[in-house]
Motif scaffolding. Structure first.
Motif, PDB file in Angstrom:
ATOM      1  N   ARG A 258       0.815  -1.214   0.000  1.00 52.72           N
ATOM      2  CA  ARG A 258       0.000   0.000   0.000  1.00 52.72           C
ATOM      3  C   ARG A 258       0.849   1.265   0.000  1.00 52.72           C
ATOM      4  N   THR A 259       2.147   1.151   0.315  1.00 51.89           N
ATOM      5  CA  THR A 259       3.021   2.322   0.252  1.00 51.89           C
ATOM      6  C   THR A 259       3.644   2.520  -1.127  1.00 51.89           C
ATOM      7  N   LEU A 260       3.512   1.544  -2.014  1.00 47.77           N
ATOM      8  CA  LEU A 260       4.205   1.592  -3.293  1.00 47.77           C
ATOM      9  C   LEU A 260       3.704   2.672  -4.251  1.00 47.77           C
ATOM     10  N   PRO A 261       2.450   3.147  -4.152  1.00 46.49           N
ATOM     11  CA  PRO A 261       2.083   4.289  -5.008  1.00 46.49           C
ATOM     12  C   PRO A 261       3.012   5.485  -4.871  1.00 46.49           C
ATOM     13  N   LEU A 262       3.647   5.635  -3.712  1.00 44.99           N
ATOM     14  CA  LEU A 262       4.606   6.728  -3.552  1.00 44.99           C
ATOM     15  C   LEU A 262       5.778   6.583  -4.507  1.00 44.99           C
ATOM     16  N   THR A 263       6.127   5.338  -4.823  1.00 42.42           N
ATOM     17  CA  THR A 263       7.196   5.093  -5.779  1.00 42.42           C
ATOM     18  C   THR A 263       6.857   5.713  -7.127  1.00 42.42           C
ATOM     19  N   LEU A 264       5.647   5.473  -7.596  1.00 38.79           N
ATOM     20  CA  LEU A 264       5.230   6.011  -8.883  1.00 38.79           C
ATOM     21  C   LEU A 264       4.986   7.509  -8.817  1.00 38.79           C
ATOM     22  N   SER A 265       4.710   8.031  -7.621  1.00 37.41           N
ATOM     23  CA  SER A 265       4.388   9.447  -7.504  1.00 37.41           C
ATOM     24  C   SER A 265       5.580  10.333  -7.852  1.00 37.41           C
ATOM     25  N   CYS A 266       6.727  10.087  -7.222  1.00 35.69           N
ATOM     26  CA  CYS A 266       7.868  10.957  -7.503  1.00 35.69           C
ATOM     27  C   CYS A 266       8.417  10.745  -8.902  1.00 35.69           C
ATOM     28  N   ILE A 267       8.463   9.493  -9.352  1.00 33.61           N
ATOM     29  CA  ILE A 267       8.943   9.216 -10.708  1.00 33.61           C
ATOM     30  C   ILE A 267       7.955   9.771 -11.736  1.00 33.61           C
ATOM     31  N   GLY A 268       6.663   9.610 -11.455  1.00 33.85           N
ATOM     32  CA  GLY A 268       5.642  10.107 -12.364  1.00 33.85           C
ATOM     33  C   GLY A 268       5.688  11.617 -12.494  1.00 33.85           C
ATOM     34  N   MET A 269       5.835  12.328 -11.370  1.00 40.65           N
ATOM     35  CA  MET A 269       5.866  13.790 -11.439  1.00 40.65           C
ATOM     36  C   MET A 269       7.072  14.270 -12.240  1.00 40.65           C
TER      37      MET A 269
END
Length: 310
Positions: free
Chosen positions: A24-35
């Protein structure tokens, strides 16, 4: 206060490993890379291979951090039976400390290997930039492990918030953008600050949830240091400042009404802030850890799509 029955203990090896990875914490991984990647697309410097390798590398780093946190909290006695939040796999006895350490080595190696490939594909043989990012990558691996898994973990001194702000915000977004564009122009630090602050809010939900057990075990998280009520105000500050940074970027680099699309994520941010302010039991607050992580990803997606449509 929650009782032991509030604590979910993973059953079986596979479930324990998935539990320790804290998906459930892994969306943060995509957040910084995505931005960082959305910003690169906005400035016409996007490279698909950079996005995919950066996402993979950061995914490995996040899992490494989660495994090290499971190992470290159990080692230092934070995950005792009195802990109000979900049990950890090592503390529950389903995964041994030796097995967890081996898994940490594996994900440290995977992070290093994918990171080196990322740097080669992005920077080629530009050795000065390559060396800088290589050292930064080693620092990221070290930070993931040292958060709780060393003799003097900085996470127990209340420095986890600063680490998240730096690595999930400034370094994660800024570094990803640089690997796409090979420069740091364009006011990217405001969106990077937004992501870093929202990611810090995810950690704060976790720490507010665990404030009593952390205080009892000697873990000096920010909520333990300042008290629960001040931690609520701190949480609201994180959320409001993140929104203001995004608004400031949009005003400074305005091209189209589509850039306000990220405002659609604000109700979810408000819901999280209200939950932290009004829910005192760990079991009631625990779902909002995942909600805040997903809200951060929603913010990044709506912000990024707005940039693409501008």
């Amino acid at each position: 206060m929650n009782t032991k029955s509030d604590t979910h203990v993973p059953q079986g090896k596979l479930q324990a490993w998935l539990y320790a990875a804290r998906l459930r914490t892994l969306p943060l991984t995509l957040s910084c890379i995505g931005m960082g990647s959305f910003l690169a697309a906005f400035y016409d410097t996007y490279q698909p291979v950079v996005f995919w390798l950066a996402a993979l590398t950061t995914l490995f780093l996040q899992v490494l951090s989660n495994l090290a946190n499971d190992y470290g909290d159990s080692k230092h006695g934070v995950d005792s039976e009195s802990r109000e939040g979900p049990a950890r796999a090592v503390q529950a006895g389903v995964i041994t400390p030796a097995e967890m350490k081996r898994a940490m080595y594996v994900f440290a190696f995977l992070s290093l290997a994918s990171g080196l490939l990322l740097l080669y594909m992005s920077l080629g043989t530009g050795w000065e930039a390559f060396l800088f990012f290589f050292v930064l990558g080693l620092a990221s691996i070290g930070a993931a492990i040292a958060y709780t898994a060393t003799k003097k973990p900085y996470g127990y001194a209340g420095l986890g918030d600063l680490s998240v702000l730096v690595f999930f915000g400034l370094v994660g977004v800024g570094g990803t953008y640089y690997l796409h564009a090979q420069d740091l122009s364009g006011g990217i630090w405001l969106p990077a600050l937004s992501v870093g602050l929202l990611s810090t809010a995810v950690l704060n939900v976790n720490n507010v949830r665990d404030i009593e057990s952390d205080r009892a075990s000697g873990k000096k998280s920010v909520p333990v240091r300042i008290g629960r009520q001040a931690a609520v105000y701190y949480h609201i500050f994180l959320l409001v400042t993140a929104a203001c940074a995004a608004i400031a970027f949009t005003l400074l680099f305005y091209e189209s009404p589509w850039q306000w699309l990220f405002l659609l994520s604000l109700p979810m941010i408000f819901i999280n802030g209200r939950a932290v302010a009004t829910r005192s039991r760990a079991a009631e607050l625990d779902p909002y850890l995942k909600q805040m992580a997903l809200t951060t990803l929603l913010f990044v997606i709506t912000f990024g799509v707005g940039l693409l449509l501008a």
